[in-house]
Design an enzyme around this catalytic site. Structure first.
Site, PDB file in Angstrom:
ATOM      1  N   GLU A 144       1.136  -2.829   3.302  1.00  0.00           N
ATOM      2  CA  GLU A 144       0.358  -1.702   2.797  1.00  0.00           C
ATOM      3  C   GLU A 144       0.352  -1.657   1.272  1.00  0.00           C
ATOM      4  O   GLU A 144      -0.656  -1.304   0.659  1.00  0.00           O
ATOM      5  CB  GLU A 144       0.910  -0.393   3.360  1.00  0.00           C
ATOM      6  CG  GLU A 144      -0.049   0.783   3.275  1.00  0.00           C
ATOM      7  CD  GLU A 144       0.032   1.564   1.963  1.00  0.00           C
ATOM      8  OE1 GLU A 144      -0.829   2.424   1.729  1.00  0.00           O
ATOM      9  OE2 GLU A 144       0.982   1.326   1.174  1.00  0.00           O
ATOM     10  N   GLU A 145       1.476  -2.004   0.666  1.00  0.00           N
ATOM     11  CA  GLU A 145       1.577  -1.972  -0.794  1.00  0.00           C
ATOM     12  C   GLU A 145       1.017  -3.226  -1.446  1.00  0.00           C
ATOM     13  O   GLU A 145       0.976  -3.322  -2.673  1.00  0.00           O
ATOM     14  CB  GLU A 145       3.041  -1.780  -1.229  1.00  0.00           C
ATOM     15  CG  GLU A 145       3.714  -0.517  -0.715  1.00  0.00           C
ATOM     16  CD  GLU A 145       3.196   0.752  -1.367  1.00  0.00           C
ATOM     17  OE1 GLU A 145       2.220   0.675  -2.135  1.00  0.00           O
ATOM     18  OE2 GLU A 145       3.765   1.823  -1.112  1.00  0.00           O
TER      19      GLU A 145
ATOM     20  N   HIS B  87       4.307   1.944   6.998  1.00  0.00           N
ATOM     21  CA  HIS B  87       4.673   0.633   6.444  1.00  0.00           C
ATOM     22  C   HIS B  87       6.115   0.638   5.974  1.00  0.00           C
ATOM     23  O   HIS B  87       6.610   1.644   5.444  1.00  0.00           O
ATOM     24  CB  HIS B  87       3.742   0.247   5.286  1.00  0.00           C
ATOM     25  CG  HIS B  87       3.776   1.194   4.120  1.00  0.00           C
ATOM     26  ND1 HIS B  87       4.590   0.995   3.017  1.00  0.00           N
ATOM     27  CD2 HIS B  87       3.091   2.330   3.867  1.00  0.00           C
ATOM     28  CE1 HIS B  87       4.400   1.969   2.141  1.00  0.00           C
ATOM     29  NE2 HIS B  87       3.499   2.797   2.632  1.00  0.00           N
TER      30      HIS B  87
ATOM     31  N   HIS C 156       7.079   5.245  -6.130  1.00  0.00           N
ATOM     32  CA  HIS C 156       6.799   4.125  -7.047  1.00  0.00           C
ATOM     33  C   HIS C 156       7.548   4.254  -8.378  1.00  0.00           C
ATOM     34  O   HIS C 156       7.370   3.413  -9.263  1.00  0.00           O
ATOM     35  CB  HIS C 156       5.294   3.976  -7.324  1.00  0.00           C
ATOM     36  CG  HIS C 156       4.501   3.555  -6.136  1.00  0.00           C
ATOM     37  ND1 HIS C 156       3.290   2.923  -6.241  1.00  0.00           N
ATOM     38  CD2 HIS C 156       4.732   3.654  -4.802  1.00  0.00           C
ATOM     39  CE1 HIS C 156       2.805   2.659  -5.041  1.00  0.00           C
ATOM     40  NE2 HIS C 156       3.673   3.105  -4.151  1.00  0.00           N
TER      41      HIS C 156
ATOM     42  N   ASP D 277       8.112   6.726   0.059  1.00  0.00           N
ATOM     43  CA  ASP D 277       6.900   5.932   0.308  1.00  0.00           C
ATOM     44  C   ASP D 277       7.262   4.575   0.894  1.00  0.00           C
ATOM     45  O   ASP D 277       7.417   3.607   0.154  1.00  0.00           O
ATOM     46  CB  ASP D 277       6.121   5.780  -0.991  1.00  0.00           C
ATOM     47  CG  ASP D 277       4.752   5.167  -0.789  1.00  0.00           C
ATOM     48  OD1 ASP D 277       4.300   5.080   0.367  1.00  0.00           O
ATOM     49  OD2 ASP D 277       4.127   4.765  -1.784  1.00  0.00           O
TER      50      ASP D 277
ATOM     51  N   GLU E 288       2.511   8.930   5.446  1.00  0.00           N
ATOM     52  CA  GLU E 288       2.513   8.814   3.986  1.00  0.00           C
ATOM     53  C   GLU E 288       2.995  10.121   3.339  1.00  0.00           C
ATOM     54  O   GLU E 288       2.832  11.205   3.916  1.00  0.00           O
ATOM     55  CB  GLU E 288       1.103   8.494   3.482  1.00  0.00           C
ATOM     56  CG  GLU E 288       0.625   7.090   3.778  1.00  0.00           C
ATOM     57  CD  GLU E 288       1.253   6.039   2.880  1.00  0.00           C
ATOM     58  OE1 GLU E 288       2.068   6.386   1.993  1.00  0.00           O
ATOM     59  OE2 GLU E 288       0.935   4.848   3.065  1.00  0.00           O
TER      60      GLU E 288
ATOM     61  N   ASP F 240       7.072  -2.004   3.943  1.00  0.00           N
ATOM     62  CA  ASP F 240       7.086  -2.703   2.656  1.00  0.00           C
ATOM     63  C   ASP F 240       7.082  -1.692   1.520  1.00  0.00           C
ATOM     64  O   ASP F 240       6.599  -0.571   1.658  1.00  0.00           O
ATOM     65  CB  ASP F 240       5.924  -3.684   2.534  1.00  0.00           C
ATOM     66  CG  ASP F 240       4.561  -3.014   2.525  1.00  0.00           C
ATOM     67  OD1 ASP F 240       4.336  -2.138   3.391  1.00  0.00           O
ATOM     68  OD2 ASP F 240       3.723  -3.341   1.665  1.00  0.00           O
TER      69      ASP F 240
END
Length: 397
Positions: A140-141, A73, A366, A106, A169, A75
């Site tokens: 995905e997020e 992903h 994150h 990520d 990932e 995003d």
């Protein structure tokens, strides 16, 4: 554009502010990387009610089998307080051998490395003897409604079939080469609402306090443990994540109280069986006469949140061995084969083909100052390139 350099690839992707559900230019940048390598690139926008539209990308090189998919992903989660970042979250600044930016690990970093690995493979050996595809989502997020699951359905309806998938990932907890994810626990969430009778705190016999009930129901969900683990999975674990009453007064018994929970369950359970066990525990606790002597059972409702994620374990020895040996050849480490952690979009992919996950070190994902070591980008690219060579070689045996 040369795309053999993962650091340059990642800088391009980080500079695209693709906070879910915004595309932010990230998919366009990826398409520009893949097209010169010979990939047929397609964009697909998924739509659903009450959730934002999401742009996704599917690209394929080759027309024959075997067919290896790389999934991920572009995003990213919100940046948080941008003033707290040492370097701008979309600057892709490099300092002390690390690149800073939201999505660095990520998981724009994994995508950048796989693109570089494919480009190096083509440059040194030509295209793989089979097909490679990229299945990249922008959701995905977020709620994961208009992303991988719909992109897979769209591609499958067009006749796409895959023999194996690698999800990029960030799977490594401390050092690149620590861990490959070969499965994931299931996940199920819900909200319990206990109904009472509002009244004056000095006259409890005229009221019915739901706080006592919601605490008792929450306790019943958390104890005893659901199981002690299995050969491939750690014990199932239920956490009550919030208890809410919304009562600003200290002398008023509230009318309702609620609790929200999430369970991560192993292969002792299915989504149906763990749901039944949760309801059994709640009904038993609601009927416990010691909680409410002389009163009828607690009145409660339960609302399930979203779709359950199903537990899975990959058994494809060729896929696992090709990746494990590639990690060992490049790093000298023997990666653990793990099912720990949360969920990922692998939970959707496993319905179409065997899937494993391997990417960067996830320590800063994150976080403010998310960043990746430049050296790790080179190492991961080497691992991916070796994996591509070995998987296609093994797949032809």
């Amino acid at each position: 554009m040369t795309v053999t350099d993962p650091t340059a690839n990642l800088a391009t992707l980080i500079r695209c502010p693709s906070v879910t559900p915004a595309e932010g230019g990230a998919l366009s940048a990826l398409a520009a990387m893949l097209a010169p390598l010979g990939f047929a690139v397609e964009r697909m926008t998924a739509r659903d009610s009450d959730t934002p539209d999401v742009e996704n990308l599917y690209a394929r090189l080759g027309a024959e089998g075997p067919h290896l998919m790389f999934a991920g992903h572009t995003d990213v989660v919100p940046t948080g307080n941008e003033a707290a970042w040492t370097h701008g979250p979309f600057s892709a600044a490099v300092a002390d051998g690390e690149m800073y930016g939201r999505g660095a690990v990520d998981m724009k970093g994994g995508i950048a490395c796989f693109v570089a690995a494919v480009a190096r493979h083509i440059e040194r050996r030509g295209p793989p003897k089979g097909s490679l595809s990229f299945l990249i989502t922008g959701d995905e997020e977020g709620p994961a409604i208009n992303g991988t699951i719909k992109l897979l359905e769209w591609a499958a309806a067009r006749g796409e079939r895959w023999d194996a998938c690698l999800v990029g990932e960030p799977t490594n907890p401390d050092t690149l080469g620590d861990m490959i994810k070969i499965g994931r626990r299931g996940s199920l969430s819900g909200t319990i609402t206990v109904h009472g009778v509002q009244g004056h705190a000095a006259y409890p016999h005229l009221a019915d306090n739901p706080v006592r009930g919601v605490v008792a129901l929450a306790a019943a969900l958390m104890h005893p443990p659901f199981d002690t683990g299995t050969a491939d999975f750690q014990p199932s674990n239920l956490e009550v994540t919030t208890i809410d009453v919304g009562n600003p007064a200290t002398n008023v018994v509230p009318a309702e109280a609620s609790a929200r929970f999430n369970i991560r369950f192993n292969d002792s359970w299915t989504a149906d069986s763990v749901t039944a066990e949760i309801l059994r525990r709640l009904d038993a606790a609601a009927s416990d006469e010691t909680l409410r002597p002389g009163r009828p059972p607690l009145r409660y409702d339960i609302e399930w949140i979203g779709r359950p994620s199903h537990v899975f374990l990959t058994h494809d020895e060729r896929l696992i061995a090709s990746l494990s040996s590639a990690v060992s050849a490049v790093t000298g480490r023997t990666p653990a084969l793990s099912t720990t952690g949360g969920t990922s979009d692998a939970r959707f992919i496993k319905d179409h083909c065997p899937v494993v996950e391997f990417g960067l070190v996830g320590k800063t994902m994150h976080m403010v100052d998310e960043r990746v070591a430049i050296a790790d980008l080179e190492t991961l690219t080497a691992i991916y390139e070796t994996f591509i060579e070995r998987w296609f070689g093994d797949a032809r045996d």
